[in-house]
Design an enzyme around this catalytic site. Structure first.
Site, PDB file in Angstrom:
ATOM      1  N   GLN A   1       0.833  -1.212   0.000  1.00  0.00           N
ATOM      2  CA  GLN A   1       0.000   0.000   0.000  1.00  0.00           C
ATOM      3  C   GLN A   1       0.868   1.263   0.000  1.00  0.00           C
ATOM      4  O   GLN A   1       0.502   2.282  -0.585  1.00  0.00           O
ATOM      5  CB  GLN A   1      -0.901  -0.011   1.246  1.00  0.00           C
ATOM      6  CG  GLN A   1      -2.074   0.946   1.189  1.00  0.00           C
ATOM      7  CD  GLN A   1      -3.276   0.379   0.444  1.00  0.00           C
ATOM      8  OE1 GLN A   1      -3.604  -0.779   0.609  1.00  0.00           O
ATOM      9  NE2 GLN A   1      -3.918   1.186  -0.381  1.00  0.00           N
TER      10      GLN A   1
ATOM     11  N   LYS B   1       1.785   1.840  -3.590  1.00  0.00           N
ATOM     12  CA  LYS B   1       0.563   2.107  -4.362  1.00  0.00           C
ATOM     13  C   LYS B   1       0.091   3.536  -4.104  1.00  0.00           C
ATOM     14  O   LYS B   1      -0.211   4.298  -5.034  1.00  0.00           O
ATOM     15  CB  LYS B   1      -0.523   1.119  -3.927  1.00  0.00           C
ATOM     16  CG  LYS B   1      -1.813   1.251  -4.702  1.00  0.00           C
ATOM     17  CD  LYS B   1      -2.993   0.575  -4.006  1.00  0.00           C
ATOM     18  CE  LYS B   1      -2.751  -0.879  -3.690  1.00  0.00           C
ATOM     19  NZ  LYS B   1      -4.020  -1.585  -3.378  1.00  0.00           N
TER      20      LYS B   1
ATOM     21  N   LYS C   1      -2.482  -0.802   6.757  1.00  0.00           N
ATOM     22  CA  LYS C   1      -3.499  -1.836   6.496  1.00  0.00           C
ATOM     23  C   LYS C   1      -3.867  -2.457   7.830  1.00  0.00           C
ATOM     24  O   LYS C   1      -3.056  -2.458   8.757  1.00  0.00           O
ATOM     25  CB  LYS C   1      -2.915  -2.928   5.598  1.00  0.00           C
ATOM     26  CG  LYS C   1      -3.963  -3.736   4.886  1.00  0.00           C
ATOM     27  CD  LYS C   1      -4.330  -3.079   3.581  1.00  0.00           C
ATOM     28  CE  LYS C   1      -5.419  -3.823   2.854  1.00  0.00           C
ATOM     29  NZ  LYS C   1      -5.518  -3.334   1.462  1.00  0.00           N
TER      30      LYS C   1
ATOM     31  N   GLY D   1     -12.319   0.073   3.403  1.00  0.00           N
ATOM     32  CA  GLY D   1     -12.669  -1.332   3.265  1.00  0.00           C
ATOM     33  C   GLY D   1     -11.607  -2.136   2.527  1.00  0.00           C
ATOM     34  O   GLY D   1     -10.633  -1.595   2.003  1.00  0.00           O
ATOM     35  N   ASP D   2     -11.797  -3.414   2.531  1.00  0.00           N
ATOM     36  CA  ASP D   2     -10.984  -4.348   1.750  1.00  0.00           C
ATOM     37  C   ASP D   2     -11.820  -5.637   1.765  1.00  0.00           C
ATOM     38  O   ASP D   2     -13.027  -5.581   2.051  1.00  0.00           O
ATOM     39  CB  ASP D   2      -9.601  -4.533   2.389  1.00  0.00           C
ATOM     40  CG  ASP D   2      -8.593  -5.219   1.469  1.00  0.00           C
ATOM     41  OD1 ASP D   2      -8.046  -4.562   0.572  1.00  0.00           O
ATOM     42  OD2 ASP D   2      -8.350  -6.437   1.640  1.00  0.00           O
TER      43      ASP D   2
ATOM     44  N   THR E   1     -12.302   1.146  -7.782  1.00  0.00           N
ATOM     45  CA  THR E   1     -11.192   0.206  -8.004  1.00  0.00           C
ATOM     46  C   THR E   1     -11.400  -0.520  -9.331  1.00  0.00           C
ATOM     47  O   THR E   1     -10.492  -0.583 -10.173  1.00  0.00           O
ATOM     48  CB  THR E   1     -11.068  -0.804  -6.844  1.00  0.00           C
ATOM     49  OG1 THR E   1     -11.190  -0.112  -5.613  1.00  0.00           O
ATOM     50  CG2 THR E   1      -9.744  -1.530  -6.884  1.00  0.00           C
TER      51      THR E   1
ATOM     52  N   ASN F   1     -16.228  -6.363  -4.422  1.00  0.00           N
ATOM     53  CA  ASN F   1     -16.327  -4.965  -4.846  1.00  0.00           C
ATOM     54  C   ASN F   1     -15.419  -4.637  -6.041  1.00  0.00           C
ATOM     55  O   ASN F   1     -15.777  -3.844  -6.898  1.00  0.00           O
ATOM     56  CB  ASN F   1     -15.994  -4.070  -3.647  1.00  0.00           C
ATOM     57  CG  ASN F   1     -16.159  -2.621  -3.977  1.00  0.00           C
ATOM     58  OD1 ASN F   1     -15.184  -1.910  -4.129  1.00  0.00           O
ATOM     59  ND2 ASN F   1     -17.387  -2.185  -4.150  1.00  0.00           N
TER      60      ASN F   1
ATOM     61  N   SER G   1     -10.376   7.179  -2.560  1.00  0.00           N
ATOM     62  CA  SER G   1     -10.427   7.428  -1.116  1.00  0.00           C
ATOM     63  C   SER G   1      -9.747   8.756  -0.808  1.00  0.00           C
ATOM     64  O   SER G   1     -10.209   9.520   0.047  1.00  0.00           O
ATOM     65  CB  SER G   1      -9.704   6.314  -0.350  1.00  0.00           C
ATOM     66  OG  SER G   1     -10.524   5.183  -0.222  1.00  0.00           O
TER      67      SER G   1
HETATM   68  N1  GLU Z   1      -8.306  -1.815   0.184  1.00  0.00           N
HETATM   69  C1  GLU Z   1      -8.098  -0.993  -0.949  1.00  0.00           C
HETATM   70  C2  GLU Z   1      -6.693  -1.194  -1.462  1.00  0.00           C
HETATM   71  O1  GLU Z   1      -6.164  -2.278  -1.379  1.00  0.00           O
HETATM   72  C3  GLU Z   1      -8.496   0.460  -0.730  1.00  0.00           C
HETATM   73  C4  GLU Z   1      -7.827   1.147   0.406  1.00  0.00           C
HETATM   74  C5  GLU Z   1      -8.376   2.542   0.707  1.00  0.00           C
HETATM   75  O2  GLU Z   1      -9.268   3.005   0.023  1.00  0.00           O
HETATM   76  O3  GLU Z   1      -7.855   3.123   1.654  1.00  0.00           O
HETATM   77  O4  GLU Z   1      -6.072  -0.332  -2.031  1.00  0.00           O
END
Ligand code: GLU
Length: 447
Positions: A113, A116, A128, A167-168, A211, A243, A379
């Site tokens: 993350q 990313k 996370k 979420g995830d 996403t 999702n 987000s």
């Molecule tokens: N879980 C999502 C990801 O893997 C979104 C994370 C977010 O929106 O903070 O990027």
């Protein structure tokens, strides 16, 4: 493993100091293999201990989550929040509720993350969290009580400028509602400390779709630049109907693709007439079984093995389910069936061995940390709207998302060209994301 002694030393320390955390090892290995290509160009890399700091989370919070089930029995789950790196912004990243959750998976996701989020160009660090709790088979009351217990610990570690969860897997609008509601009660504040909220309490339009839509915008850019083509008319497979997968299917169809196969954990659906997105959306919103697709579409072939998906002939495969879902055997079948491009929708859904195989065979390949960044990017847009107390239209958010995905693609492609591997987006994404974090770490002192 590495030619460079510094990388070799830090990587073997990672194996030694984080034993058995195989997913974490895998993601560090992948990033290090890319960084190795630019080491000579990095000043103060080793003397500032950049790598040692990069692989050590700034903070890991591990806590007990006790709750009472409908039968009056006490249940205990384990809660996590890994605050990995805040060099470029507050920790940002989702919460995963799934029985598979463990510290290795949390750390791999938080590490991934970090890069990313850097790629989105928005000021967000990497984090996370989650729990080994699964909503499947639980009543509404049980899910709410679990979320409240989880938040009764997590609330003290998060905030709009500190750490913003979302979420995830296993955490959708319902769970976010319970989590955010309890956070608000405990803190007596209405702030944008969560993203992925419902629109009625500060959510952003297009966040739900972001996403999946972003994956397709990225795919279009990659197919155009590196293949002189587009999704239009392509046979596409999408794994996972959560999702991410659901909205990737929807956008791929909108862009003219022929989506012929989808799956979930219990089924593969093969529909040569093209997957009907309306049926998928209604199954999802009614929390029905994906196998019910066959009731409306008797021509579809349905099997109980999710792996059957990769046996269907396709041009483009988009794995959107979970880490390491696609291994070398699946990769070989896909390539022998004429695969042209693989776009990762989930986080690290392809094993390293399969990734290398696709690359050797000249398949266009996009890593999840680039192609699925549209979710977290949106987000970031939700955070902006919350801060300025505004809400933007669906079209405005979708337009910004498209611009961000194109910029991410360009950044990855340009980085791949700079290291002499044009089109290697794995290397490009890792380098472009890393360089931003590296610069911020280098100029903030040893912290
Ligand atoms: N879980 C999502 C990801 O893997 C979104 C994370 C977010 O929106 O903070 O990027």
């Amino acid at each position: 493993m590495f030619q460079n002694a510094y990388l070799e030393r830090v990587y073997s320390d990672v194996l030694k100091n984080h034993p058995h955390q195989v997913e974490f090892h895998q993601t560090v290995l992948e990033v290090f293999q890319s960084i190795e290509k630019i080491i000579p160009t990095l000043p103060h890399f080793e003397d500032q201990g950049i790598l040692e700091r990069l692989v050590e989370p700034e903070r890991v919070i591990l806590f007990r989550v006790p709750w009472v089930d409908d039968a009056g029995r006490v249940q205990v789950n384990r809660g996590y929040r890994v605050q990995f790196n805040s060099a470029i912004g507050p920790y940002k990243g989702g919460l995963r509720f799934d029985s598979s959750v463990n510290l290795s998976i949390m750390k791999f996701l938080a590490f991934e993350q970090t890069f990313k989020n850097a790629l989105t160009g928005l000021p967000m660090g990497g984090g996370k969290g989650g729990s080994d709790f699964s909503s499947a088979g639980k009543s509404e009351g049980e899910i709410m009580r679990f979320c409240q217990s989880f938040m009764s610990e997590l609330y003290r570690h998060i905030g709009p400028d500190t750490d913003v969860p979302a979420g995830d897997l296993g955490v959708g609008a319902r769970e976010i509602g319970y989590l955010y509601g309890y956070y608000r009660k405990l803190t007596n504040e209405f702030t944008g400390t969560f993203t992925g909220k419902r629109i009625s309490f500060g959510g952003s339009l297009a966040r739900t779709e972001a996403t999946g839509f972003g994956i397709c915008y990225f795919a279009e850019a990659m197919l155009k630049r590196q293949g002189g083509t587009s999704l239009k008319g392509k046979r596409v497979l999408v794994s996972g109907t959560g999702n991410v997968g659901t909205y990737a299917i929807q956008k791929a169809i909108e862009l003219g693709a022929h989506v012929v196969g989808i799956n979930d954990i219990n089924h593969t659906i093969h529909d040569e007439e093209g997957i009907d997105i309306k049926t998928v959306l209604s199954i999802r919103s009614n929390r029905q079984d994906l196998g019910d697709y066959g009731l409306k579409h008797p021509q579809a072939t349905i099997t109980s093995n999710p792996k059957d998906l990769w046996k269907i002939k396709c041009d483009v495969a988009i794995p959107c389910a979970t880490q390491n879902e696609l291994g070398i055997d699946d990769a070989k079948i896909l390539v022998s069936n004429g695969l042209m491009a693989l776009i990762e929708g989930a986080n690290m859904p392809t094993t390293l061995e399969a990734t290398h195989y696709f690359q050797e065979k000249g398949i266009l390949f996009s890593p999840g940390k680039a192609s699925n960044a549209g979710g977290v990017a949106t987000s970031g847009l939700e955070m902006s709207q919350n801060s300025i107390r505004e809400s933007w239209t669906f079209e405005a958010v979708d337009q910004k998302l498209q611009t961000i995905m194109l910029k991410i693609y360009d950044a990855c492609y340009e980085a791949s060209v700079k290291v002499g591997e044009p089109g290697n987006l794995v290397v490009g994404a890792n380098i472009a994301g890393f360089l931003k974090v590296y610069d911020a770490m280098l100029h903030q002192g040893i912290i």
